[in-house]
Scaffold this active site. Sequence first.
Site, short mmCIF file in Angstrom:
data_model
loop_
_atom_site.label_atom_id
_atom_site.label_comp_id
_atom_site.label_asym_id
_atom_site.label_seq_id
_atom_site.Cartn_x
_atom_site.Cartn_y
_atom_site.Cartn_z
N GLY A 48 0.81 -1.13 0.06
CA GLY A 48 -0.01 -0.08 -0.09
C GLY A 48 1.06 1.29 0.02
N GLN A 53 3.25 9.82 0.97
CA GLN A 53 4.47 9.18 0.92
C GLN A 53 5.03 9.22 -0.42
OE1 GLN A 53 3.05 5.16 2.35
NE2 GLN A 53 4.83 5.07 2.88
N LEU A 102 7.16 1.76 3.69
CA LEU A 102 8.30 2.00 2.75
C LEU A 102 8.68 3.46 3.18
CD1 LEU A 102 6.03 1.51 -0.42
CD2 LEU A 102 7.96 0.17 0.33
N HIS A 142 -3.06 0.98 8.00
CA HIS A 142 -1.76 1.37 8.17
C HIS A 142 -1.89 2.65 7.12
CE1 HIS A 142 2.66 0.68 7.45
NE2 HIS A 142 2.43 1.66 6.86
N HIS A 146 -1.37 6.64 7.85
CA HIS A 146 -0.53 7.54 6.98
C HIS A 146 -1.24 8.92 6.65
CE1 HIS A 146 3.29 5.71 6.14
NE2 HIS A 146 2.78 4.56 5.65
#
Length: 192
Positions: A48, A53, A102, A142, A146
Amino acid sequence: MIRAIPQIGHPVLRRSCEPVSADELSSSEVQTLIDDMIETMRDAEGAGIAANQVGVSLRICVIGLESNDRYPYKPPIPLTVLVNPELSFIDDAIYLNNEGCLSVPIRGDLPRQMNIDVGALDRDGNHFARTYRGLTAGTVQHEIDHLNGMLIVDRIEDTRTMSTWAMFQEHKMDRYLERIRPAIEATEPKEA
Ligand code: NI
């Protein structure tokens, strides 16, 4: 286009992302952003990715996993774009996951809800609702974290469970797989 992924310490990861308006969502800029998020996620072998990000503070995340070397144990996840997602918990069931990110170079143990409902817009602006269970429910939580400026390090209760990916593989993977078998079995949707 593959975009650069900001790492922990970058302020964009700590800001709460802004809701996306219908006009913004239909713009070529945001449609390109979504394409780039998918490409960037696949290139980095993530399950994901959230818009912040790739440096954009909008409430958009993507989940999707076919098979990858980074997460060999994860059931497949259908490619899904979630715009302005709203999360609700179905019950009190919780499992202790171990997650990586990540944007964070370590992994660690953290609790996740086993069963969740999510309402969101798709990339065309259509509303949809979906139930997620098990490991995929964890992935969705998750990504929504973010969008709220949260990272896995905020949820890791026992910091002694933190490890690099290589050390996880070497010392922790086997016990983790035993522990999360129920969450793998519960995972929905089943098919990618
Ligand atoms: Ni992440």
